[in-house]
Design a protein around this motif. Structure first.
Motif, PDB file in Angstrom:
ATOM      1  N   SER A   1      39.422  49.307  14.311  1.00 55.14           N
ATOM      2  CA  SER A   1      38.303  48.372  14.491  1.00 55.14           C
ATOM      3  C   SER A   1      37.975  47.722  13.160  1.00 55.14           C
ATOM      4  O   SER A   1      37.709  48.407  12.162  1.00 55.14           O
ATOM      5  CB  SER A   1      37.074  49.117  15.027  1.00 55.14           C
ATOM      6  OG  SER A   1      35.905  48.341  14.807  1.00 55.14           O
TER       7      SER A   1
ATOM      8  N   ASP B   1      42.773  36.576  17.601  1.00 58.82           N
ATOM      9  CA  ASP B   1      42.036  35.319  17.381  1.00 58.82           C
ATOM     10  C   ASP B   1      42.940  34.088  17.369  1.00 58.82           C
ATOM     11  O   ASP B   1      42.450  32.971  17.257  1.00 58.82           O
ATOM     12  CB  ASP B   1      41.244  35.380  16.068  1.00 58.82           C
ATOM     13  CG  ASP B   1      40.007  36.257  16.199  1.00 58.82           C
ATOM     14  OD1 ASP B   1      39.697  36.708  17.307  1.00 58.82           O
ATOM     15  OD2 ASP B   1      39.345  36.490  15.162  1.00 58.82           O
TER      16      ASP B   1
ATOM     17  N   ILE C   1      43.983  43.624  22.538  1.00 61.94           N
ATOM     18  CA  ILE C   1      42.765  43.981  21.782  1.00 61.94           C
ATOM     19  C   ILE C   1      41.513  43.895  22.652  1.00 61.94           C
ATOM     20  O   ILE C   1      40.696  44.809  22.683  1.00 61.94           O
ATOM     21  CB  ILE C   1      42.599  43.086  20.529  1.00 61.94           C
ATOM     22  CG1 ILE C   1      43.879  43.063  19.680  1.00 61.94           C
ATOM     23  CG2 ILE C   1      41.386  43.536  19.696  1.00 61.94           C
ATOM     24  CD1 ILE C   1      44.231  44.347  18.970  1.00 61.94           C
TER      25      ILE C   1
HETATM   26  C1  UD1 Z   1      36.566  41.286  14.500  1.00 63.37           C
HETATM   27  C2  UD1 Z   1      36.525  39.798  14.320  1.00 63.37           C
HETATM   28  C3  UD1 Z   1      37.030  39.117  15.582  1.00 63.37           C
HETATM   29  C4  UD1 Z   1      38.403  39.625  15.961  1.00 63.37           C
HETATM   30  C5  UD1 Z   1      38.425  41.157  16.019  1.00 63.37           C
HETATM   31  C6  UD1 Z   1      39.817  41.738  16.233  1.00 63.37           C
HETATM   32  C7  UD1 Z   1      34.644  39.442  12.834  1.00 63.37           C
HETATM   33  C8  UD1 Z   1      33.272  38.914  12.653  1.00 63.37           C
HETATM   34  N1  UD1 Z   1      35.144  39.395  14.085  1.00 63.37           N
HETATM   35  O1  UD1 Z   1      35.686  41.622  15.559  1.00 63.37           O
HETATM   36  O2  UD1 Z   1      37.079  37.703  15.342  1.00 63.37           O
HETATM   37  O3  UD1 Z   1      38.761  39.125  17.228  1.00 63.37           O
HETATM   38  O4  UD1 Z   1      37.904  41.700  14.789  1.00 63.37           O
HETATM   39  O5  UD1 Z   1      40.656  41.296  15.221  1.00 63.37           O
HETATM   40  O6  UD1 Z   1      35.289  39.849  11.885  1.00 63.37           O
HETATM   41  N2  UD1 Z   1      35.809  48.728  19.723  1.00 63.37           N
HETATM   42  C9  UD1 Z   1      35.319  49.893  20.288  1.00 63.37           C
HETATM   43  N3  UD1 Z   1      34.234  50.480  19.707  1.00 63.37           N
HETATM   44  C10 UD1 Z   1      33.639  49.986  18.595  1.00 63.37           C
HETATM   45  C11 UD1 Z   1      34.160  48.804  18.011  1.00 63.37           C
HETATM   46  C12 UD1 Z   1      35.254  48.202  18.597  1.00 63.37           C
HETATM   47  O7  UD1 Z   1      35.828  50.354  21.310  1.00 63.37           O
HETATM   48  O8  UD1 Z   1      32.664  50.578  18.113  1.00 63.37           O
HETATM   49  C13 UD1 Z   1      36.977  48.070  20.334  1.00 63.37           C
HETATM   50  C14 UD1 Z   1      36.681  46.632  20.797  1.00 63.37           C
HETATM   51  O9  UD1 Z   1      36.084  46.595  22.061  1.00 63.37           O
HETATM   52  C15 UD1 Z   1      38.068  46.032  20.755  1.00 63.37           C
HETATM   53  C16 UD1 Z   1      38.734  46.738  19.579  1.00 63.37           C
HETATM   54  O10 UD1 Z   1      37.960  47.903  19.335  1.00 63.37           O
HETATM   55  O11 UD1 Z   1      38.753  46.337  21.940  1.00 63.37           O
HETATM   56  C17 UD1 Z   1      38.815  45.945  18.305  1.00 63.37           C
HETATM   57  O12 UD1 Z   1      37.536  45.419  17.987  1.00 63.37           O
HETATM   58  P1  UD1 Z   1      37.067  45.199  16.491  1.00 63.37           P
HETATM   59  O13 UD1 Z   1      38.251  45.210  15.583  1.00 63.37           O
HETATM   60  O14 UD1 Z   1      35.947  46.135  16.197  1.00 63.37           O
HETATM   61  O15 UD1 Z   1      36.491  43.717  16.544  1.00 63.37           O
HETATM   62  P2  UD1 Z   1      35.232  43.148  15.789  1.00 63.37           P
HETATM   63  O16 UD1 Z   1      35.062  43.795  14.469  1.00 63.37           O
HETATM   64  O17 UD1 Z   1      34.067  43.081  16.718  1.00 63.37           O
END
Ligand code: UD1
Length: 426
Positions: free
Chosen positions: A170, A312, A334
């Protein structure tokens, strides 16, 4: 509400200046909460999301000063000073607009011993929970209380170094953990950390502020906590997703464009797929040159964390591949529900079948302009890209999505020959 009107068919030609990275800016702004001294950020993109995050930190007591608001110049300089933090709560209305506001959690907790962030609701591109952010804070000794609308994280005697092993990669949770650990007592190890270039940008900024971080750019980050960080000046990296988007635009129109300031090492997987599709990419002194005959070959793509193909860029690449001379298979791993652009591309004549996380794009001979709208930022950009190549007029509605992430889109595209304008009204 404004809309963008495009008359397709012009090959793009010339130079496009790539702006500072939105996603880097959105993690560098909360980093300012970690010190009472001023943090100056250069090359900040002029975007609605950056303004929104500025307003958010203002509500926490941080002053934000923008230097030289000259509209003709790309990139802004903003000095943030969190002399005294007056609130430790991220407002729910801003969180609804911008999920990245959860990135105040780690810095507020580290600096003030408490933070309150709204629980995430649904979101257009999937559920996007924050459990990994919370687990990381717990691993650093925080107590987490989940209420009806807010989560409160507290620590009575300060954060302690800990061992964080993320079960899935994440970006945001890695950023929150990294920021919090800089001020924790002792050593923190973050395993299975995201390796996105924006995290490297954050780590380098934190190091400039006095943080002790090793393993930068790898999946294991080791942080030795310090008692305080100091101010600094840091320049935001260039936006790899903006660069990739304009590369697709140049390719689909059979254009020849130099992307000035693009950092090819930050989007190698995108460049590889563009080359596989028959697009010529050349590194120049100032960035990269993208040229295409307009004949696109099909390619298969699976989105994965960095250094693989970014989620993205999935929508923009799909728009380009809709005109390929064959079938491409795209797999989104993702986020669930990140194919909202498919229906709109179909309205323009694309042939796409979605089955679960997979989309099969059968290349068509031409796209036709239509009124279209998307529900998220990158999906909206895919419609602009399709519109640049489509026959006739495309109207892209809900322009506020584009304003979140593309600095002066219509200005940049018309400067390289696109027939594109923004009109106000319904
Ligand atoms: C960031 C980017 C976004 C990009 C994404 C993946 C920013 C502001 N946004 O979003 O543009 O599309 O990375 O490259 O930098 N997840 C969980 N639990 C959590 C957190 C995430 O299950 O607590 C899951 C999400 O639902 C998703 C995956 O992990 O399926 C990846 O998400 P994450 O990398 O956290 O994305 P963001 O940081 O929100």
């Amino acid at each position: 509400m404004d809309k963008i009107i495009i008359k397709g068919g012009n090959p793009l030609s010339g130079k496009i200046q790539i702006s500072g990275a939105k996603n880097a800016a959105l993690t560098l702004i909360p980093a300012a909460l970690l010190t009472e001294e001023p943090l100056t950020l250069r090359n900040l993109p002029r975007l609605a999301d950056v303004d929104t995050f500025g307003h958010l930190v203002n509500q926490l007591g941080v002053s934000t000063e923008i230097e030289g608001k000259r509209p003709e110049v790309f990139g802004r300089v903003m000095t943030l000073k969190a002399g005294r933090i007056t609130s430790t709560e991220a407002p729910a209305d801003i969180n609804r607009k911008m999920r990245a506001s959860v990135l105040v959690l780690g810095p507020l907790l580290a600096r003030c011993g408490e933070a309150r962030v709204p629980l995430p609701g649904g979101c257009e591109i999937g559920a996007r929970p924050i459990d990994l952010h919370l687990k990381a804070m717990e691993a650093l000794g925080a107590e987490i209380n989940i209420g009806q609308r807010f989560v409160t994280a507290t620590t009575k005697s300060g954060l302690k170094g800990g061992h964080i092993v993320f079960p899935i990669v994440s970006v945001g949770a890695t950023e929150n953990a990294l920021m919090a650990a800089t001020l924790a007592d002792g050593e923190t190890i973050i395993e299975n950390a995201a390796q996105e270039p924006e995290i490297t940008d954050l780590a380098q900024c934190l190091i400039g502020m006095g943080a002790k971080i090793s393993g930068v750019g790898t999946s294991t980050l080791i942080i030795k906590g310090v008692t305080r960080l100091h101010g600094d000046t840091y320049s935001v990296m260039s936006d790899r997703i903006e660069a990739g988007s304009y590369a697709c635009a140049a390719a689909i129109t059979g254009g020849d464009v130099e992307l000035v300031g693009a950092l090819p090492e930050t989007f190698g997987a995108v460049i590889e797929k563009l080359e596989a599709a028959g697009v010529a990419i050349e590194t120049t002194e100032n960035g990269i040159r993208v040229s295409s005959t307009g004949r696109i070959s099909p390619v298969d793509i699976e989105t994965q964390p960095f250094p693989d193909f970014p989620t993205d860029m999935q929508a923009q690449m799909m728009a380009m591949l809709s005109l390929a001379n064959g079938s491409s298979v795209l797999t989104e791993t993702i986020f669930e529900n990140r194919y909202m652009h498919v229906g709109e591309l179909e309205r323009m004549g694309a042939n796409i079948q979605v089955a679960g996380r997979t989309a099969t794009v059968r290349g068509v001979k031409e796209l036709t302009g239509a009124p279209v709208m998307a529900t998220d930022l990158r999906a909206s950009m895919s419609l602009v890209i399709a519109g640049l190549a489509a026959k006739g007029e495309t109207q892209v509605l809900r322009v506020h999505h584009l304003d979140r992430g593309y600095e002066r889109l219509e200005e940049k595209l018309s400067a390289v020959g696109a027939d594109i304008e923004r009109v106000s009204g319904d």
